[in-house]
Design a protein around this motif. Sequence first.
Motif, mmCIF file in Angstrom:
data_model
loop_
_atom_site.group_PDB
_atom_site.id
_atom_site.type_symbol
_atom_site.label_atom_id
_atom_site.label_comp_id
_atom_site.label_asym_id
_atom_site.label_seq_id
_atom_site.Cartn_x
_atom_site.Cartn_y
_atom_site.Cartn_z
ATOM 1 N N VAL A 181 24.767 -32.416 -31.481
ATOM 2 C CA VAL A 181 23.521 -31.683 -31.729
ATOM 3 C C VAL A 181 23.600 -30.317 -31.045
ATOM 4 C CG1 VAL A 181 21.037 -31.650 -31.274
ATOM 5 C CG2 VAL A 181 22.168 -33.775 -31.959
ATOM 6 N N ARG A 182 23.194 -29.280 -31.756
ATOM 7 C CA ARG A 182 23.224 -27.929 -31.201
ATOM 8 C C ARG A 182 21.875 -27.476 -30.661
ATOM 9 N NH1 ARG A 182 26.640 -24.869 -36.034
ATOM 10 N NH2 ARG A 182 28.544 -26.146 -35.871
ATOM 11 N N THR A 183 20.789 -27.924 -31.289
ATOM 12 C CA THR A 183 19.452 -27.497 -30.875
ATOM 13 C C THR A 183 18.501 -28.684 -30.885
ATOM 14 O OG1 THR A 183 19.841 -25.333 -31.927
ATOM 15 C CG2 THR A 183 17.579 -25.864 -31.276
ATOM 16 N N THR A 184 17.750 -28.826 -29.819
ATOM 17 C CA THR A 184 16.726 -29.862 -29.730
ATOM 18 C C THR A 184 15.362 -29.194 -29.801
ATOM 19 O OG1 THR A 184 18.170 -31.240 -28.356
ATOM 20 C CG2 THR A 184 15.827 -31.762 -28.344
ATOM 21 N N VAL A 185 14.479 -29.745 -30.629
ATOM 22 C CA VAL A 185 13.184 -29.118 -30.887
ATOM 23 C C VAL A 185 12.062 -30.124 -30.624
ATOM 24 C CG1 VAL A 185 11.747 -27.906 -32.569
ATOM 25 C CG2 VAL A 185 14.251 -27.683 -32.680
ATOM 26 N N GLY A 186 11.096 -29.728 -29.819
ATOM 27 C CA GLY A 186 9.929 -30.571 -29.568
ATOM 28 C C GLY A 186 8.715 -30.059 -30.327
ATOM 29 N N LEU A 187 7.894 -30.989 -30.811
ATOM 30 C CA LEU A 187 6.703 -30.631 -31.583
ATOM 31 C C LEU A 187 5.482 -31.335 -31.002
ATOM 32 C CD1 LEU A 187 8.079 -31.149 -35.227
ATOM 33 C CD2 LEU A 187 8.096 -29.039 -33.893
#
Length: 369
Positions: A181-187
């Motif tokens: 995984v290159r980018t982790t995104v929280g919502l």
Amino acid sequence: MEPSALFTWDLPAGPAQPAEAAAPAGSLTPPADVVVDRDDAPGDAVREVAPAHDAAVAPAELEAPLPASLDDVDATVLVHAMRGAIDAGHAGALVAGHLLSAHPSRRVATFDVEELLDYRSRLPVLTFERTAFTDYVTPELALDYIATKDGGLLLLHGTEPDLRWETFSSAVREIVERLGVRTTVGLHGIPMGVPHTRPISVTEHGTREELLEPGPELFGTVQVPGTAASLLELRLGEHGHDAMGFAVHVPHYLAQAEYPAAAAELLRRLARVSRLPLSDAALEEAASTVREEIDRQVADAPEVAAVVGALEQQYDSFVQAAGASLLAGGHVPSADEIGAQFEAFLAAQAGEESEDPGDQPGPGSSGER
């Protein structure tokens, strides 16, 4: 406790098997356990239940391969939308439920919630019928692969950990590194003093400024209540991984209700980062329905209409003065003001946990958690 002991892989490590294509629409009916539950349950009012088996619920043009092993998982973005202390408008939970119901998915890993959950603070819901307990909503925290016609992403969803935050952060980092995984995104959603009648705004944050769209700073330096999700972002950044998040601003008078308009905005931001075709049509349709109900309730309650009107005037004044957006100028809340707003939101949620789970408020009410 070793981080790897917190989760179990649901796919074999390899060797990779021929990828299985997700079935087009019509070949499989949506499984009954892929749902977004609207019940007013203390601690878990909105829940997205991942399929016990693979889901194929996408339009025909979204025929995409599902991974048969960990080596087959090809996703550069991991998005987490966990049900926790802060998710105004249930915005993050609605996005998670939408992704699971609109796209084919496959379970990749499952976390051991027995090690992560404080049951006394969450109070999972049991169903009692006449003379016996008949059902139990089992808490879950899982990682699923979500497929689209242009690739896939990983979705971490379910109950946010109450315990072992550091070990959990290390466990997710192991997953990120194992799967490339290159980018982790929280919502998630946060309550703000904004009206529902104006454009939705979002606060972006990340481990590198290059990850974010250029924009004015709203908060400066403040201290806010911590969450496992925010600690995860911090720890990933400290280990050299790109991590970011989107906090959509939800009108404070709708913070306890489902607010699909906020979820639709989060989904659009996620689509921009992931560069995947993530349709928001279903959320927009729900947002239109909820907007009509909110407008009706506001019209029927003069005191609420007065509050909304005051917020509109405040918003319009800021926009006019800034020449662009509410975020471009005007009054910047102090640390005390922001902290008080968060504390009020958390206190309201804590109060919800003691209410009768049988009460089910309407779309525009403020009683749902």
